[in-house]
Design a protein around this motif. Structure first.
Motif, PDB file in Angstrom:
ATOM      1  N   VAL A  37       0.858  -1.189   0.000  1.00 20.19           N
ATOM      2  CA  VAL A  37       0.000   0.000   0.000  1.00 20.19           C
ATOM      3  C   VAL A  37       0.892   1.236   0.000  1.00 20.19           C
ATOM      4  O   VAL A  37       1.781   1.360   0.843  1.00 20.19           O
ATOM      5  N   VAL A  38       0.676   2.125  -0.969  1.00 14.96           N
ATOM      6  CA  VAL A  38       1.453   3.364  -1.062  1.00 14.96           C
ATOM      7  C   VAL A  38       0.598   4.504  -0.531  1.00 14.96           C
ATOM      8  O   VAL A  38      -0.516   4.731  -1.017  1.00 14.96           O
ATOM      9  N   THR A  39       1.100   5.189   0.497  1.00 20.00           N
ATOM     10  CA  THR A  39       0.358   6.303   1.084  1.00 20.00           C
ATOM     11  C   THR A  39       1.184   7.590   0.953  1.00 20.00           C
ATOM     12  O   THR A  39       2.352   7.537   0.545  1.00 20.00           O
ATOM     13  N   GLY A  40       0.593   8.691   1.356  1.00 14.98           N
ATOM     14  CA  GLY A  40       1.306   9.980   1.305  1.00 14.98           C
ATOM     15  C   GLY A  40       0.329  11.070   0.940  1.00 14.98           C
ATOM     16  O   GLY A  40      -0.736  10.799   0.377  1.00 14.98           O
ATOM     17  N   ARG A  41       0.732  12.319   1.247  1.00  9.91           N
ATOM     18  CA  ARG A  41      -0.150  13.446   0.999  1.00  9.91           C
ATOM     19  C   ARG A  41      -0.401  13.651  -0.495  1.00  9.91           C
ATOM     20  O   ARG A  41       0.371  13.158  -1.329  1.00  9.91           O
ATOM     21  N   ARG A  85       2.212  -4.487   3.546  1.00 12.71           N
ATOM     22  CA  ARG A  85       3.312  -3.563   3.783  1.00 12.71           C
ATOM     23  C   ARG A  85       2.903  -2.178   3.299  1.00 12.71           C
ATOM     24  O   ARG A  85       2.114  -2.067   2.366  1.00 12.71           O
ATOM     25  N   THR A  86       3.464  -1.160   3.948  1.00  6.46           N
ATOM     26  CA  THR A  86       3.145   0.216   3.548  1.00  6.46           C
ATOM     27  C   THR A  86       4.409   0.942   3.124  1.00  6.46           C
ATOM     28  O   THR A  86       5.450   0.804   3.764  1.00  6.46           O
ATOM     29  N   LEU A  87       4.288   1.710   2.034  1.00 13.22           N
ATOM     30  CA  LEU A  87       5.366   2.610   1.632  1.00 13.22           C
ATOM     31  C   LEU A  87       4.798   4.013   1.736  1.00 13.22           C
ATOM     32  O   LEU A  87       3.816   4.339   1.052  1.00 13.22           O
TER      33      LEU A  87
END
Ligand SMILES: Nc1ncnc2c1ncn2[C@@H]1O[C@H](COP(=O)(O)OP(=O)(O)OP(=O)(O)O)[C@@H](O)[C@H]1O
Ligand SMILES: [Mg+2]
Length: 228
Positions: A38-42, A213-215
């Motif tokens: 899972v790719v997160t970020g603003r 997993r998170t990036l």
């Protein structure tokens, strides 16, 4: 586990006006077979840019991406198109379906390109997947008559129809309510349990909880992407 996808020191800049704009700061990443990343970020952190690079829809300004040890930047357009069609599945935030084709025809679209497959096989596979996504009643309807959640499940079925090795999803639940969102996430998680790999961009913590997993990407000012 084996490495399916690897990005080595990739970045992407665009020229806007006179000055280059860094959409994705340099990062390296390894995705193993069977992971649900899972790719997160603003907003503006470069999540969609990263997904486009990893899936061969765009090329990095620097660095290199390997799918099963083959460099995407060394493939010609036909090879990339073949790879995208046979090994990659795509789900984007807004479902893109052909409005003048039925649901069944839409799901069969990926078979219009690449290796020919017998018509009976195509039909059977599409019907199976639509039933799997809970849409067997709707196969002869047109996209305009479906709800947003139903349309996104059609997109899910289309993404899986050629049995991709990896699914790239950009905010697949962004336009859905809680219940519909959970359905899509459960379908994706089930694919991962069957050995498929998923790379998904999401703002939604509930959707993110399905990942293995998170990036987390930081906006460009602070440079590096951070793994957690
Ligand atoms: N084609 C382009 N030309 C110029 N700048 C671009 C282009 N594509 C993206 N950018 C810029 O790169 C940065 C990252 O964009 P990107 O779409 O990857 O962000 P994101 O993390 O997906 O954001 P969001 O959560 O809002 O979807 C943004 O500042 C955006 O304006
Ligand atoms: Mg985005």
């Amino acid at each position: 586990m084996s490495v399916l996808l690897e990005a080595v020191n990739i970045s992407r800049s665009f020229i806007s006006g006179d000055s280059p704009c860094l959409a994705l700061a340099p990062l390296s990443l390894v995705v193993e077979k069977g992971e649900f990343l899972v790719v997160t970020g603003r907003s503006g952190a470069g999540k969609s840019t990263l997904l486009h690079l990893l899936s061969g829809l765009d090329l990095p300004s620097q660095g290199e991406i390997f799918f099963k040890n083959r460099s995407l930047s060394r493939m010609n357009e036909m090879e990339i198109a073949r790879l995208r069609n046979s090994s990659f599945g795509f789900i984007f935030q807004t479902p893109h379906l052909l409005s003048d084709r039925t649901i069944l025809e839409n799901v069969a679209m990926p078979f219009s390109y690449g290796e020919p497959v017998a018509h009976g096989t195509v039909d059977k596979r599409c019907r199976e997947l639509l039933a799997y996504a809970g849409l067997e009643e709707l196969i002869h309807r047109f996209p305009g008559t479906l709800s947003g959640g139903e349309m996104q499940r059609v997109v899910f079925a289309r993404a899986l129809v050629r049995e991709p090795e990896i699914i790239f999803a950009d905010e697949p639940t962004g336009s859905l309510d809680g219940g519909n969102s959970r359905k899509i996430m459960e379908l994706l998680a089930r694919q991962v349990n069957k050995g498929c790999t998923v790379v998904m961009v999401s703002h939604d913590p509930e959707a993110g909880s399905f990942g293995t997993r998170t990036l987390h990407l930081e906006k460009v000012e602070s440079a590096e992407g951070v793994h957690s």
